[in-house]
Design an enzyme around this catalytic site. Structure first.
Site: not given
Length: 153
Positions: A58-60, A65
């Site tokens: 979820g990042h991203f 990242v």
């Protein structure tokens, strides 16, 4: 009274098993694979981002990242050699992250090399200048501090 204190680690080079004798981190939160002393006040640590770490979920999506706070944690853990002979019956806790700057993203496949220099200590508090590089390019820098807190018996 502030003073600059040289610290001599018992081990010059540490693998993850040896690092686990100093740091309480395990499983998904041990974010340094090796650490070595460069001189009496400077240590270097490495961690290769594999791509399946929990913090990348979820990042991203589609463009993973490493989050900035995780980069700070990696640099903090890379400092472990500097405190190796001080942590007996203590746990090192972050007390401050100051002047943090993010210069370049760190992505899966990158190896973050952290260079951590002990600048001073005051009692149980240790102050470290940390820089994180990928392929020689500065990605993150910060002033970190730790407290060595005695473990409860």
């Amino acid at each position: 009274m502030e003073r600059h204190v040289p610290v001599a680690a018992k081990e010059k080079n540490m693998n993850q098993q040896e690092i686990m004798k100093i740091l309480p981190h395990r499983n998904n939160m041990l974010l340094v694979e090796e650490s070595e002393m460069l001189d009496e006040n400077t240590a270097k640590g490495k961690y290769t981002i594999k791509g399946d770490e929990f913090f990348l979920n979820g990042h991203f999506p589609g463009n993973p990242v490493v989050p900035g706070v995780i980069l700070c944690e990696m640099m903090g853990q890379a400092s472990c050699c500097l405190l190796a002979d001080k942590v007996s019956d203590c746990t090192p806790y972050f007390t401050k992250m100051d002047k943090v700057k993010f210069k370049n993203p760190v992505k899966p496949g990158d190896t973050l090399e952290s260079v951590c220099t002990l600048t001073k200590n005051r009692g149980p508090f240790y102050f470290i200048d940390a820089k994180g590089y990928v392929d020689g390019k500065l990605c993150v820098c910060a002033e970190l501090s730790f407290a060595l807190v005695p473990n409860e018996k």
